[in-house]
Design a protein around this motif. Sequence first.
Motif, PDB file in Angstrom:
ATOM      1  N   ALA A 270       0.927  -1.102   0.064  1.00  0.00           N
ATOM      2  CA  ALA A 270      -0.018  -0.031  -0.083  1.00  0.00           C
ATOM      3  C   ALA A 270       0.923   1.250  -0.018  1.00  0.00           C
ATOM      4  O   ALA A 270       0.583   2.363  -0.604  1.00  0.00           O
ATOM      5  N   THR A 271       1.958   1.348   0.950  1.00  0.00           N
ATOM      6  CA  THR A 271       2.972   2.434   0.936  1.00  0.00           C
ATOM      7  C   THR A 271       3.401   2.711  -0.474  1.00  0.00           C
ATOM      8  O   THR A 271       3.302   3.857  -0.935  1.00  0.00           O
ATOM      9  N   HIS A 272       3.936   1.840  -1.112  1.00  0.00           N
ATOM     10  CA  HIS A 272       4.525   1.612  -2.224  1.00  0.00           C
ATOM     11  C   HIS A 272       3.800   2.389  -3.317  1.00  0.00           C
ATOM     12  O   HIS A 272       3.912   3.336  -4.313  1.00  0.00           O
ATOM     13  N   ALA A 273       2.283   1.694  -3.396  1.00  0.00           N
ATOM     14  CA  ALA A 273       1.271   2.374  -4.309  1.00  0.00           C
ATOM     15  C   ALA A 273       1.009   3.895  -4.222  1.00  0.00           C
ATOM     16  O   ALA A 273       0.936   4.660  -5.175  1.00  0.00           O
ATOM     17  N   VAL A 274       0.787   4.178  -2.825  1.00  0.00           N
ATOM     18  CA  VAL A 274       0.448   5.730  -2.777  1.00  0.00           C
ATOM     19  C   VAL A 274       1.635   6.467  -2.774  1.00  0.00           C
ATOM     20  O   VAL A 274       1.528   7.542  -3.193  1.00  0.00           O
TER      21      VAL A 274
ATOM     22  N   SER B 241      -4.271  -0.825  -0.582  1.00  0.00           N
ATOM     23  CA  SER B 241      -3.956   0.311  -1.395  1.00  0.00           C
ATOM     24  C   SER B 241      -5.111   1.296  -1.428  1.00  0.00           C
ATOM     25  O   SER B 241      -4.910   2.735  -1.460  1.00  0.00           O
TER      26      SER B 241
ATOM     27  N   LEU C 228      -5.462   3.006   1.928  1.00  0.00           N
ATOM     28  CA  LEU C 228      -4.399   3.907   2.247  1.00  0.00           C
ATOM     29  C   LEU C 228      -4.280   5.278   1.390  1.00  0.00           C
ATOM     30  O   LEU C 228      -4.317   6.660   2.134  1.00  0.00           O
TER      31      LEU C 228
ATOM     32  N   THR D  85      -1.016  -5.201   3.914  1.00  0.00           N
ATOM     33  CA  THR D  85      -0.420  -5.489   2.399  1.00  0.00           C
ATOM     34  C   THR D  85       1.025  -5.990   2.846  1.00  0.00           C
ATOM     35  O   THR D  85       1.786  -5.767   3.710  1.00  0.00           O
TER      36      THR D  85
ATOM     37  N   VAL E  82      -1.917   0.691  -7.800  1.00  0.00           N
ATOM     38  CA  VAL E  82      -1.844   2.036  -7.886  1.00  0.00           C
ATOM     39  C   VAL E  82      -2.919   2.535  -8.427  1.00  0.00           C
ATOM     40  O   VAL E  82      -3.265   3.700  -7.773  1.00  0.00           O
TER      41      VAL E  82
ATOM     42  N   ALA F  27      -4.945   3.176  -5.135  1.00  0.00           N
ATOM     43  CA  ALA F  27      -4.597   4.364  -4.458  1.00  0.00           C
ATOM     44  C   ALA F  27      -5.058   5.571  -4.982  1.00  0.00           C
ATOM     45  O   ALA F  27      -5.507   6.532  -4.143  1.00  0.00           O
TER      46      ALA F  27
END
Lengths: 171, 121
Positions: free
Chosen positions: A112-116, B44, B47, B72, B105, B108
Motif C-alpha cells: 500500500a505504501t509503495h502504491a500511494v 492500497s 491508504l 498489505t 496504484v 490508491a
Amino acid sequence: MGERVSEPEQRRVDPDVDLAVPADRAELPAHPAAVLAAVSAGGVLGALARAGLSAALPHDPTGFPWPTFAVNLSGCLLIGVLMAVLAKRANPPVLARPFLGVGVLGGYTTFATHAVEARQLASDGAATTALAYLAATLAGALLAVWVGYAATDRLTPSVSGTGAGQRRVRR
Amino acid sequence: MTALLVALGAAVGAPLRYLADRAVQDRFGARFPWGTLTVNVAGSLLLGFLLGLPLPPAAGALLGTGLCGALTTYSTSSYETLSLATAGRFRPAVANAFLGVAAAVAAAALGHLAATALPWP
C-alpha cells in the motif's frame, strides 16, 4: 535450482497460506488462537521495524522513496531465505511460517505504501520517478526473492534425503 | 505513542491479511494468488483514501503505517510471482506481477480521489 529442491516452489504458490498445501489448510482449524496470535505478534514486530527504518532514513517527498524501497527489497530477500530454510526441514515448527513469514515479513513489507508513494509522485509531476520506482521495486524484489531462495538452498544442508516438508506439498 | 499506534494497527492488519487470503482461496481456489492480490489492492485503496483526508498524525500511524502497512505485503506477492515462474507458469507469473502493481496504484489513486471529492465541512 535443482529439480528436487524446486519441488516445493512448484507446489506452493502463496508463502503466507496456500490451501493447496494440506498442512496450511489444517493449521487454522487445529490451532486458531496460536496461529492468529503468531501472525499478529510477528506483524507488530515487522511493522515496527518498517516504521523505525522509515524514520531513520528520511527522504525527500518529491524524490525516490528509498526507505520503502529498502524495506521491500530486504523483506523479499528474507522471505526467499525463510522459505528455502523451511523447505529443507523435515518437520518445520508449526508456527514458524505464520510468525516469521506471514507476520514479521508480511508486516515489514508493504504494498500500500509503495502504491500511494507512486501515486503521490505522479500527481506531483514526477511521473518518470514514479514509473522508475514501481519498475525498480518490481524487478529488485523478484531478484531479491530469487537470490535469497537460491543462495539459502545451496548453503543449507537437507535435514534428510527427502524431507516431509517436500512430501507434504505433493498431491 | 506513535510506535504503540503502529503496533496496534499491525496487530489487526497482519491476521486480517491471513484470514482474507484464506477466505479468497476458499472461494476462488489457490492456483492463482487472488488472495494476496485482493488484500494488496484493498489496502492500497484504503491508504489512498486515508491520505486524501485531513487526518491527524496519530490516525496515520494507526490506520496507515500500522493497519494498511501490515495488511498489505510485497514479500508474499514477489514470492508468488517467482513461484509461478519457476513452475513454468509464465503467463500467470507476469499477470500477478503487473496486475498487482497496476491495480494497487489505480486503487490508491481512486481512494485519494474519493477522499478529496468528499464535501468536508
